[in-house]
Write an enzyme that holds these catalytic residues in place. Structure first.
Site, PDB file in Angstrom:
ATOM      1  N   LYS A 175       0.355  36.841  88.473  1.00  0.00           N
ATOM      2  CA  LYS A 175       0.792  35.596  87.849  1.00  0.00           C
ATOM      3  C   LYS A 175       0.249  35.555  86.425  1.00  0.00           C
ATOM      4  O   LYS A 175      -0.947  35.708  86.207  1.00  0.00           O
ATOM      5  CB  LYS A 175       0.271  34.395  88.645  1.00  0.00           C
TER       6      LYS A 175
ATOM      7  N   GLY B 128      -1.026  42.910 131.716  1.00  0.00           N
ATOM      8  CA  GLY B 128      -1.338  41.736 130.907  1.00  0.00           C
ATOM      9  C   GLY B 128      -0.428  41.540 129.708  1.00  0.00           C
ATOM     10  O   GLY B 128       0.422  42.374 129.386  1.00  0.00           O
TER      11      GLY B 128
ATOM     12  N   TRP C  89       5.327  31.185  94.279  1.00  0.00           N
ATOM     13  CA  TRP C  89       6.026  32.465  94.317  1.00  0.00           C
ATOM     14  C   TRP C  89       7.220  32.361  95.246  1.00  0.00           C
ATOM     15  O   TRP C  89       7.132  31.852  96.361  1.00  0.00           O
ATOM     16  CB  TRP C  89       5.079  33.559  94.804  1.00  0.00           C
TER      17      TRP C  89
ATOM     18  N   LEU D 179      -6.385  45.774 109.919  1.00  0.00           N
ATOM     19  CA  LEU D 179      -6.637  46.979 109.137  1.00  0.00           C
ATOM     20  C   LEU D 179      -5.459  47.941 109.166  1.00  0.00           C
ATOM     21  O   LEU D 179      -5.427  48.914 108.416  1.00  0.00           O
ATOM     22  CB  LEU D 179      -7.896  47.676 109.655  1.00  0.00           C
TER      23      LEU D 179
ATOM     24  N   HIS E 134     -10.867  39.590 110.883  1.00  0.00           N
ATOM     25  CA  HIS E 134      -9.765  39.934 109.978  1.00  0.00           C
ATOM     26  C   HIS E 134     -10.115  39.678 108.512  1.00  0.00           C
ATOM     27  O   HIS E 134      -9.970  40.555 107.650  1.00  0.00           O
ATOM     28  CB  HIS E 134      -8.513  39.123 110.326  1.00  0.00           C
TER      29      HIS E 134
END
Length: 522
Positions: free
Chosen positions: A411, A49, A517, A211, A271
């Site tokens: 910041k 797969g 940034w 993780l 997540h």
């Protein structure tokens, strides 16, 4: 037989591994921590797969290349497709990233690979696989690892066959489980109950590749290894926490698969919630995996179930001025039903009802076909009290950028250089690409598979974590599907629905749009 590693042994092994990522020779010199030349067999179920060819085999190759695996490790692929090892190699090759100087080592890797064709619904085929593995396991001790890169439809029967026909007879067996871990609380509970009837919790490794990412793992060090952050890590100083995952592309013709799950199941429930738990948990008693996961579960238990009022849902539409895929909306994907209400964007506001975080919104945001690729944690601090700068001082932020370009930056406001006395936004910047130029940054799967060999479950999801995650999201998911909630359209390449920005503003997050940034040049 499964030997549960003690705390000291696991931590020593991991320390050696972390060193070895800087110097590959370290692991070769310290092979005793993998029990010398004890045979280890790594079996990939579903070897034909996409996951196997794009992630598992490349990861095994990189670990082998860098001498990070036990010296006596062999690899077996198992799938229904009738393949030779050479055909499997050809399928994987474009993802292996082989350098010209590594060709000889690459040949060694493939000589250690074998392939067995068999069905997923045949105990006899698994018994034959076991006989093949037994023939390789010389000596008094031998260990087995099984990676289940399989569709959910065959998961239960395959795990039964592993338990009844393929467990290691002379050492430990470890099972690596790929998501999805169910679709809701009920199906997840069924799966967990099924697995618990076959394997011990310490034998199971539920993999969430986020993780394994450098900056996600760095959250522990930033929080608990620095005095500077500890006193401000609470409701008194922090106004909101925004955890984002953004992709600049759509489903790319694979919407049929995505449509079964949606962005909440695909990204947010796993997540982003895992990152939230690391940001919000209390300090664990030690860095032992169970101590860490205990604290993650505790903080999840303080989060109430989500309702439809807590979220903004979106679905991307094509950009008429764009090119290629950008012209197409989600419903233009031929693999997606034209009436689909599956969200491709979601923003959810979670509240943690404990002493540290009560009143601080944790905003989870994820989506496809947005304006940039980015995954980050943005901790926004409260406004400076007693303003003497006439509103020019903007909020401080601590930003942990997970991808692309790992970085930590703060910041802050600074006097504009020169003769004038004015304020401007700037940053204290730790960009990994410039600060750690000579350090090899491993792929997330490299870290996680290496942890499985070592027996460390620190970065894997425990069953009670999974249960709490589904408790939080299941009522919302059922409501969305039962009522066929129509997502808000947003244009491919935009920041997402404007209602999401409005939701952030209502939850004490200020978006100024005046600062961006810029990754330093290397």
């Amino acid at each position: 037989m499964d030997r549960k590693p003690d705390r000291r042994g696991t931590e020593e092994s991991l320390a050696l591994i972390r060193m070895s990522l800087k110097s590959p020779s370290t692991m070769a010199e310290s092979g005793s921590h993998f029990e010398g030349s004890v045979p280890h067999i790594f079996v990939t179920l579903g070897a034909s797969g996409d996951l196997a060819k794009k992630k598992i085999y490349p990861t095994l190759w990189w670990l082998f290349r860098d001498n990070l695996l036990p010296s006596n490790t062999t690899f077996y692929g198992y799938a229904r497709s009738k393949l030779t090892v050479e055909e499997l190699r050809n399928k994987c090759h474009q993802y292996m990233k082989v350098k010209p100087t590594e060709e000889a080592r690459y040949e060694e890797f493939w000589k250690l690979n074998h392939y067995v064709s068999g069905n997923y619904d045949s105990r006899r085929d698994f018994e034959l696989l076991n006989q093949t593995l037994n023939a390789r396991e010389t000596g008094p001790v031998a260990h087995r690892l099984f990676y289940l890169a399989l569709p959910p439809s065959v998961f239960e029967q395959v795990t039964v066959f592993i338990r009844n026909a393929c467990m290691a007879e002379k050492g430990w067996t470890r099972i690596i489980i790929e998501k999805p871990f169910g679709r809701d609380a009920e199906t997840s509970k069924q799966l967990s109950t099924h697995l618990a009837s076959l394997f011990k919790e310490e034998q199971m490794y539920r993999i969430d590749h986020y993780l394994g990412k450098e900056m996600v793992q760095n959250l522990m060090a930033l929080r608990f290894g620095n005095r500077i952050f500890g006193p401000t890590w609470n409701r008194e100083c922090i106004s909101s926490v925004l955890i984002s995952f953004k992709e600049p592309f759509g489903t790319q013709g694979r919407g049929g698969y995505f449509d079964q799950f949606g962005i909440i199941r695909d990204v947010m429930q796993n997540h982003l919630l895992q990152i939230l738990s690391l940001v919000a948990m209390e300090k664990p008693a030690s860095v032992h995996p169970d101590d860490i996961r205990n604290e993650k579960v505790k903080v999840l238990r303080f989060i109430s179930e989500l309702s439809i009022e807590d979220v903004v849902l979106g679905q991307y539409v094509g950009d008429p001025s764009g090119e290629g895929e950008a012209k197409l909306g989600y419903l233009d994907d031929k693999t997606v039903d034209r009436s689909s209400t599956t969200p491709t964007y979601a923003l959810a506001v979670l509240k943690i009802k404990n002493e540290r975080w009560d009143g601080v919104p944790f905003i989870l945001r994820c989506g496809k076909a947005l304006n940039e690729r980015k995954a980050e944690v943005r901790i926004q601090y409260q406004d400076v009290p007693g303003d003497i700068f006439h509103g020019k001082a903007k909020r401080n932020e601590l930003v942990i950028r997970v991808q692309p370009g790992e970085a930590v930056y703060v910041k802050l406001m600074n006097k504009t250089p020169g003769m004038t006395f004015d304020l401007e936004e700037t940053e204290l910047d730790l960009t990994y690409g410039s600060r750690y130029k000579d350090v090899k940054m491993p792929d997330a799967y490299e870290r996680l598979l290496l942890d499985v060999f070592c027996g460390s479950q620190m970065h894997f999801v425990r069953s009670d974590e999974l249960s709490e995650a589904w408790r939080i999201f299941t009522p919302l998911l059922h409501y969305i599907e039962e009522h066929k909630i129509k997502p808000i359209p947003y244009v491919y390449g935009s920041r997402g629905p404007k209602e999401a920005d409005e939701m952030c503003a209502k939850n004490n997050f200020k978006y100024y749009g005046s600062y961006k940034w810029v990754q330093p040049s290397l």
